[in-house]
Design an enzyme around this catalytic site. Sequence first.
Site, mmCIF file in Angstrom:
data_model
loop_
_atom_site.group_PDB
_atom_site.id
_atom_site.type_symbol
_atom_site.label_atom_id
_atom_site.label_comp_id
_atom_site.label_asym_id
_atom_site.label_seq_id
_atom_site.Cartn_x
_atom_site.Cartn_y
_atom_site.Cartn_z
ATOM 1 N N GLU A 1 0.871 -1.176 0.000
ATOM 2 C CA GLU A 1 0.000 0.000 0.000
ATOM 3 C C GLU A 1 0.900 1.215 0.000
ATOM 4 O O GLU A 1 1.727 1.361 0.889
ATOM 5 C CB GLU A 1 -0.847 0.030 1.252
ATOM 6 C CG GLU A 1 -1.495 -1.303 1.494
ATOM 7 C CD GLU A 1 -2.837 -1.146 2.134
ATOM 8 O OE1 GLU A 1 -3.418 -0.074 1.984
ATOM 9 O OE2 GLU A 1 -3.270 -2.104 2.774
ATOM 10 N N CYS B 1 -1.472 9.146 3.917
ATOM 11 C CA CYS B 1 -1.415 8.728 2.524
ATOM 12 C C CYS B 1 -2.656 9.211 1.797
ATOM 13 O O CYS B 1 -2.630 9.528 0.619
ATOM 14 C CB CYS B 1 -1.298 7.226 2.437
ATOM 15 S SG CYS B 1 -2.500 6.418 3.477
HETATM 16 P P1 NAD Z 1 8.933 4.480 3.584
HETATM 17 O O1 NAD Z 1 8.670 3.740 2.354
HETATM 18 O O2 NAD Z 1 10.123 5.325 3.643
HETATM 19 O O3 NAD Z 1 9.019 3.485 4.792
HETATM 20 C C1 NAD Z 1 8.017 2.530 5.083
HETATM 21 C C2 NAD Z 1 8.649 1.364 5.831
HETATM 22 O O4 NAD Z 1 9.490 0.663 4.951
HETATM 23 C C3 NAD Z 1 9.498 1.770 7.018
HETATM 24 O O5 NAD Z 1 9.281 0.848 8.069
HETATM 25 C C4 NAD Z 1 10.904 1.625 6.474
HETATM 26 O O6 NAD Z 1 11.825 1.345 7.482
HETATM 27 C C5 NAD Z 1 10.742 0.438 5.572
HETATM 28 N N1 NAD Z 1 11.747 0.319 4.506
HETATM 29 C C6 NAD Z 1 12.404 1.313 3.861
HETATM 30 N N2 NAD Z 1 13.225 0.793 2.940
HETATM 31 C C7 NAD Z 1 13.075 -0.538 2.972
HETATM 32 C C8 NAD Z 1 13.654 -1.614 2.242
HETATM 33 N N3 NAD Z 1 14.535 -1.432 1.284
HETATM 34 N N4 NAD Z 1 13.253 -2.847 2.525
HETATM 35 C C9 NAD Z 1 12.342 -3.080 3.484
HETATM 36 N N5 NAD Z 1 11.793 -2.104 4.232
HETATM 37 C C10 NAD Z 1 12.153 -0.844 3.968
HETATM 38 O O7 NAD Z 1 7.615 5.321 3.868
HETATM 39 P P2 NAD Z 1 7.351 6.337 5.041
HETATM 40 O O8 NAD Z 1 8.036 7.608 4.723
HETATM 41 O O9 NAD Z 1 7.601 5.693 6.361
HETATM 42 O O10 NAD Z 1 5.792 6.523 4.917
HETATM 43 C C11 NAD Z 1 5.204 7.489 4.129
HETATM 44 C C12 NAD Z 1 4.686 6.861 2.856
HETATM 45 O O11 NAD Z 1 3.786 5.836 3.171
HETATM 46 C C13 NAD Z 1 3.925 7.819 2.003
HETATM 47 O O12 NAD Z 1 4.270 7.646 0.682
HETATM 48 C C14 NAD Z 1 2.478 7.408 2.216
HETATM 49 O O13 NAD Z 1 1.639 7.741 1.170
HETATM 50 C C15 NAD Z 1 2.619 5.958 2.382
HETATM 51 N N6 NAD Z 1 1.483 5.408 3.085
HETATM 52 C C16 NAD Z 1 0.589 4.656 2.399
HETATM 53 C C17 NAD Z 1 -0.507 4.140 3.056
HETATM 54 C C18 NAD Z 1 -1.538 3.318 2.325
HETATM 55 O O14 NAD Z 1 -2.335 2.674 2.982
HETATM 56 N N7 NAD Z 1 -1.592 3.319 1.023
HETATM 57 C C19 NAD Z 1 -0.670 4.367 4.414
HETATM 58 C C20 NAD Z 1 0.269 5.124 5.086
HETATM 59 C C21 NAD Z 1 1.370 5.619 4.403
#
Ligand code: NAD
Length: 968
Positions: A723, A757
């Site tokens: 997501e 998001c």
């Molecule tokens: P992010 O992608 O930077 O991080 C999300 C998670 O992924 C964190 O726990 C991070 O540590 C982990 N991560 C990062 N790189 C990784 C890798 N290479 N392998 C495995 N895990 C890894 O996102 P963020 O900045 O924490 O969150 C904001 C984003 O999330 C925004 O784009 C927002 O739109 C999205 N979001 C989407 C939803 C949805 O339901 N569609 C809900 C909430 C947030």
Amino acid sequence: MAEIEAVGELVKLQPGAALSQRITSAALQLAERVRGTRPAALSAESFLRHYGLSTREGVALMCVAEALLRIPDPETADALIREKLGGGDWDSGKESSFFSSAADWALLLTGTLARWHEAPDEGLAPHLKRLVARLGEPVARTAVRQAMRILAEQFVLAETIEAAVARTAARRPYRFSFDMLGEAARTGDDAARYLDAYANAINAVNAPDAVSIKLSALHPRFEEAKRARMFAELLPRLQALARMAAARGVGLTIDAEESERLELTLDLFDALSRDFHIGLAVQAYQKRALAVCDWLVALRRPLAVRLVKGAYWDGEIKRAQQLGMADYPLFTRKSATDLSYVACARRLLEAPEAVYPAFATHNCRTVATILELAGGRAFEFQKLMGMGDALHDALLAERGVACRVYAPVGSFTELLPYLVRRLLENGANTSFVHQIADPEVPLEILVADPVAALPDPYAPDPRIPLPRDLYGDRKNSLGLDLSRQDVLNVIAQRISSDREVPLAGINSTSPEALDAALARACVAFESWSRVPATERAAVLERAADALEARMLEIVSLIVREGGRSYADALSEVREAADFCRYYALQARRRFAEPLLLAGPAGERNQLSLHGRGVFACISPWNFPLAIFTGQVAAALAAGNTVIAKPAEQTPRTGLLAMQILHGAQVPRDAAQCVIGEGASLGARLVADARVCGVAFTGSDATAKRIHAALAARAGPIATLIAETGGVNAMLVDSSALPEQVVDDVIASAFQSAGQRCSAQRILFVDAACAPRLIGLLAGALAELKVGDPAEPDTDIGPVIDAAARAALLRHIAALRSSARLIGESPLAPGLQGNYVAPIAFEMPMDALPRQEVFGPVLHVCAYDRENLDDVLAWLRGTGYGLTLGIHSRIEGFVDRVVRAARVGNIYVNRSMIGAVVGVQPFGGEGLSGTGPKAGGPHYLLRFATERTLTVNTAAVGGVTELLNRPAD
Ligand code: NAD
């Protein structure tokens, strides 16, 4: 207080049998008079006599009435008229149908009565069509507009206070209380305008006429959380008005509004009534009404009280359900409100030295009761303009009681939402005005003692379950009422005492520890996957209860660690609890028993669902509890074991959630939390072949990286549920109500500092209404408080970290030079932290961002109606499809946008954030995610593997069901 107890108290205050009998016969006489009086052609009674609100035509007329006059452009006005009035059974041939008995209503169309008398049998639709054909839409539009104005004139005294005062002479001996029409203030300018209007009205009217004021009109943030500001800013305004009124001997009454504003209203009233003789409206439908009357009497000050039944019943019930309140603030039964009214009236009449009561009612029984109870004490009746004329005329003529008309003053554009509200309120099946207009309802029943209508023993209306029981098959999560001062204080104190200890440092999980955790998770899978689904569900339900029980502790942590406001933190806890209960329910439904499939005789075929293995659950910081818990709960419900990695910014919230799950008896090895950087530990986790699936929420870029890492692994192909983000827009046409749009835009774009998001990034607004909307938006932005989320009056907290802030400030700096600034919220000087003030810019479509801007920045684009297709194409062209908002009163517009959109969650005429588990399953398509939707019925399936089992039952003993079937 529970409704049962509240009603128990009220019953004791009702008239005894003999008195009740007298009241009934007096009420019957009044009712006969009223029913015998032909209502004025364009009164509410006449409207209701011809159109129940349950009819399509009634609703259509209301829709047109509500929106038409504010629509600036002819095309949209025509579309509204065409859509709402073009269909419908306008002349069903019933005796009381539109034209046969109320030709006057034909004014609605032409403004010329005579013409319609000539053709009384024809319906409105053919007329409209013919009219349109003959004269063209512009003429029809003018006619309908004019008709709406004529309708409006029955409910509004005049457009200006001067004209209104001039018109009173013809209506004496009625007294008047003038109400300045309009929506609650959204901006400082609105409030200043109302202040002027009220001051002007006080100067224009003469006693015994009076002025009614709405506190929400005098301040754009009239809310409990802004209490200090209300005493500093609103109270002086009220004092100024009260002083003017006192000097002229004109009465001033504070109108009643929604129940969440009651305490604040009472406290302001207390402060004001120390120095001034003023009035207050009290709503009998509130369970607290009697206590409020007692409180007012105990003030021992001379004051006026207007007792009303209450106008926001439906909205209050909806709000209580949405907020998961423990109980409703109102009575669920109309008859209980009638009892409350009588009990309150009694209290007020018993204190003649302090209180001068006014009884606002159109109900004959209520009137008869008051006349009996009053026993010579001073009071007056009140009625709404355009309603209850027959009753009040009779009271004036025969009883010599004083009657006052609550008379709206203002432009017709502003009248219509008010009018629709009044018609809705009085058109409800339970309303007296509705029933007296319906000859089918026997008068004896209409005026019967409301005590007799109560169930014995009393029970609230079973069709309105408590918010907790809304869903029937699972408990709704419990909320906290953040409009209560005591609740806000408890949270503030908890956070401030927790803050004395700085947040503890958290150690990262080493690669070795991750390896060991994975090994344990594999072993635990063997047992956890065999735990019956019903038991797994029970564990999750316990976890939901524990989340609610530890609400304060969790809210405090989310505020401190994640920088979230109280409201955000609270909704996190509720969502987490909802996820646990919802997935528990799904596990019971789909995983507990295999599905038996149809097949040939002598064979049993069944399909069953099972956990897949070890799931990695990777969540973002912006919903540190809800998304973390939701992913883990889903994986566990389906029979998987879990390694969960919270975001690096919010590990403590993740750890607390895990502790709560363990406390609810999730085995320690079945769900484990690992801590670390995404790029290192997260990457290591998803690259491990023991992980059979990944539930990921976060950015698009990370999702792609994980997808690539999974694809590169040897062994079975893993499941990926991702997501991700969105470039979310709201589309507004010119039939939308600008105030409502601005409320929803402020919430959607700026709540949580725009770090949802689902948050709105773009506002597409019809150029015809753009100037007004943009002006309101700028004013509303200026009213937001950016600051420490630990303070209850903060609207917008910080963004998550310095890097996020720097990126947003760069984006804003670029827009300052390339786009037109609409407005921004103030930043208190010296505010330290990662704060970004909410801001909005206007720009052409080709300058809009095509990437997610994750913060409180709104991009506004005014579009021409003819170019709607370009807007829709632009939206699809972004490739994202997460959320979309639509504001319009025209279904055709809504349908067109919905059909064109490729978006996971669409919201019409409301905010576009705050999806509720099981109610609005959440998740996008395209670049926004893979689905299935979180909190939806298909989510758990993606965490499961399916097995069929086929047994040849004929192998032993033949096809018994064929052989042993009963003889013919
Ligand atoms: P992010 O992608 O930077 O991080 C999300 C998670 O992924 C964190 O726990 C991070 O540590 C982990 N991560 C990062 N790189 C990784 C890798 N290479 N392998 C495995 N895990 C890894 O996102 P963020 O900045 O924490 O969150 C904001 C984003 O999330 C925004 O784009 C927002 O739109 C999205 N979001 C989407 C939803 C949805 O339901 N569609 C809900 C909430 C947030």
